[in-house]
Scaffold this motif. Structure first.
Motif, PDB file in Angstrom:
ATOM      1  N   ASN A   9       0.809  -1.095  -0.144  1.00 36.10           N
ATOM      2  CA  ASN A   9      -0.013  -0.004   0.006  1.00 36.10           C
ATOM      3  C   ASN A   9       0.859   1.160   0.046  1.00 36.10           C
ATOM      4  O   ASN A   9       2.140   1.202   0.338  1.00 36.10           O
ATOM      5  CB  ASN A   9      -0.929   0.149   1.237  1.00 36.10           C
ATOM      6  N   GLY A 126     -12.312   3.278   6.461  1.00 34.01           N
ATOM      7  CA  GLY A 126     -12.677   2.179   5.814  1.00 34.01           C
ATOM      8  C   GLY A 126     -14.193   2.163   5.511  1.00 34.01           C
ATOM      9  O   GLY A 126     -14.787   2.601   6.306  1.00 34.01           O
ATOM     10  N   ASP A 127     -14.639   1.676   4.304  1.00 31.55           N
ATOM     11  CA  ASP A 127     -15.868   1.544   3.946  1.00 31.55           C
ATOM     12  C   ASP A 127     -16.682   0.409   4.850  1.00 31.55           C
ATOM     13  O   ASP A 127     -16.287  -0.538   5.072  1.00 31.55           O
ATOM     14  CB  ASP A 127     -16.203   1.496   2.825  1.00 31.55           C
ATOM     15  N   ASP A 135     -18.962  -4.640  -3.895  1.00 31.33           N
ATOM     16  CA  ASP A 135     -19.467  -5.365  -2.603  1.00 31.33           C
ATOM     17  C   ASP A 135     -20.395  -6.121  -2.851  1.00 31.33           C
ATOM     18  O   ASP A 135     -20.678  -7.025  -2.089  1.00 31.33           O
ATOM     19  CB  ASP A 135     -19.409  -4.168  -1.513  1.00 31.33           C
ATOM     20  N   GLY A 261     -10.383  -5.886   2.010  1.00 30.85           N
ATOM     21  CA  GLY A 261     -10.165  -5.129   0.820  1.00 30.85           C
ATOM     22  C   GLY A 261     -10.564  -3.643   0.914  1.00 30.85           C
ATOM     23  O   GLY A 261      -9.967  -2.818   0.339  1.00 30.85           O
ATOM     24  N   HIS A 262     -11.548  -3.438   1.831  1.00 33.37           N
ATOM     25  CA  HIS A 262     -11.864  -2.054   2.175  1.00 33.37           C
ATOM     26  C   HIS A 262     -10.852  -1.384   2.901  1.00 33.37           C
ATOM     27  O   HIS A 262     -10.580  -0.127   2.705  1.00 33.37           O
ATOM     28  CB  HIS A 262     -13.263  -1.926   3.064  1.00 33.37           C
ATOM     29  N   LYS A 264      -7.741  -2.083   2.476  1.00 30.79           N
ATOM     30  CA  LYS A 264      -6.626  -1.878   1.302  1.00 30.79           C
ATOM     31  C   LYS A 264      -6.996  -0.697   0.842  1.00 30.79           C
ATOM     32  O   LYS A 264      -5.948   0.217   0.265  1.00 30.79           O
ATOM     33  CB  LYS A 264      -6.614  -3.090   0.784  1.00 30.79           C
ATOM     34  N   ARG A 265      -8.255  -0.615   0.414  1.00 27.02           N
ATOM     35  CA  ARG A 265      -8.761   0.717  -0.591  1.00 27.02           C
ATOM     36  C   ARG A 265      -8.552   1.926   0.441  1.00 27.02           C
ATOM     37  O   ARG A 265      -8.019   2.940  -0.206  1.00 27.02           O
ATOM     38  CB  ARG A 265     -10.188   0.513  -0.900  1.00 27.02           C
ATOM     39  N   ASP A 268      -4.771   2.928  -0.011  1.00 31.38           N
ATOM     40  CA  ASP A 268      -4.545   3.413  -1.382  1.00 31.38           C
ATOM     41  C   ASP A 268      -4.860   4.535  -1.860  1.00 31.38           C
ATOM     42  O   ASP A 268      -4.705   5.184  -2.927  1.00 31.38           O
ATOM     43  CB  ASP A 268      -4.618   2.231  -2.366  1.00 31.38           C
ATOM     44  N   SER A 269      -5.996   5.167  -1.366  1.00 28.79           N
ATOM     45  CA  SER A 269      -6.697   6.261  -1.894  1.00 28.79           C
ATOM     46  C   SER A 269      -7.099   7.192  -0.790  1.00 28.79           C
ATOM     47  O   SER A 269      -8.145   6.940   0.025  1.00 28.79           O
ATOM     48  CB  SER A 269      -7.852   5.798  -2.597  1.00 28.79           C
TER      49      SER A 269
END
Length: 285
Positions: A9, A126-127, A135, A261-262, A264-265, A268-269
């Motif tokens: 990341n 995170g979401d 999702d 995954g959330h 990680k997202r 990264d953003s």
């Protein structure tokens, strides 16, 4: 690549930085359920992000109070956990809630996090489980794999809310329909559609057997009292054969993968404020 094929990341650390993930849960009083759902989720996240320190917080003050009264264990609120992390020298923090939808709990959590925006070099959120279209598709695939072969109808029972985020349940039903998962239905305990809205559909489709599945991270009081209690009784009175799967989504490793995954997202953003984004557009004219 890092462990479990999670890519590297760009959550940048300089010097003596200290990275942490704060897992935030609504919570549950039952100790065995906590271990098998929230504890299991925390453990899997820790294994996937081994260079991060994992911390935990509960959003339900009532549950925190009940756990303390029953077990003399004091769970932290998100504010308390973040304050402690700041004192421990954390510089980079991801806050990941195990919420299912982007509802009132998530909004309140973001308000709490804003108090600490200057306490860390970088803090991100995170979401919840159901956020991006992928999702919903992934969730549908998980439940299809798990329950397609059992026969009859599979009725997922979500919590529900009066908040506009309740529409997430309708979107998931749409995904079920698009993927030809006609035997899957979703209802809510405190939102729309309620069980009373599903029964006419079940009868119209000549369903005889119903399997009730909590669409909740924890199969706690709602699962015991509302799903395995009231919902089962109503459906049986309506002539359906009913089975109940008393298992929360927190016990499913496939669901843990979505939360990973959330996280990680979020790494990264970095979120850009809408106000700043709008202002940048007009600077060139």
């Amino acid at each position: 690549m890092t462990k479990n094929n999670l890519p590297d990341n760009n959550f940048d650390i300089c010097g003596n930085g200290k990275k942490g993930i704060l897992m935030v849960h609504f919570g549950t009083v039952k100790s065995e359920v906590r271990k098998n759902t929230l504890g299991f989720l925390n453990k899997n996240i820790a294994e996937k992000f081994q260079d991060f320190h994992i911390r935990e917080a509960y959003t339900s003050r009532m549950i925190i109070k009940r756990i303390y009264t029953k077990y003399e264990v004091r769970k932290s609120t998100p504010k308390e956990a973040l304050r402690m992390m700041a004192q421990e020298g954390f510089t980079h923090v991801i806050v990941q809630a195990s919420h299912v939808i982007n509802g009132l709990e998530g909004e309140y959590l973001k308000d709490e996090i804003r108090y600490f925006k200057d306490e860390f070099q970088d803090i991100r959120v995170g979401d919840p489980l159901l956020t991006l279209p992928e999702d919903y598709i992934q969730i549908a695939d998980i439940f299809k794999e798990e329950f397609e072969s059992i026969g009859g109808a599979v009725v997922l029972a979500g919590h529900g809310t009066r908040h506009h985020s309740n529409s997430a349940y309708g979107m998931l039903q749409t995904v079920f329909n698009i993927k030809d998962m006609e035997e899957f239905y979703i209802g809510t305990v405190e939102g729309y559609p309620a069980l009373e809205h599903l029964i006419p559909q079940l009868k119209k489709n000549k369903v005889k057997k119903v399997t009730l599945v909590p669409f909740m991270i924890v199969a706690g009081n709602h699962a015991t009292e509302d799903i395995n209690g009231e919902w089962r009784e109503i459906l049986e009175k309506e002539g359906f054969s009913v089975e109940v799967v008393m298992r929360g989504m927190g016990e499913m490793p496939e669901i843990h993968e979505i939360f990973a995954g959330h996280i990680k997202r979020a790494m990264d953003s970095k979120e850009e404020k809408l106000k700043d984004k709008k202002n940048k557009i007009l600077k060139s004219i």
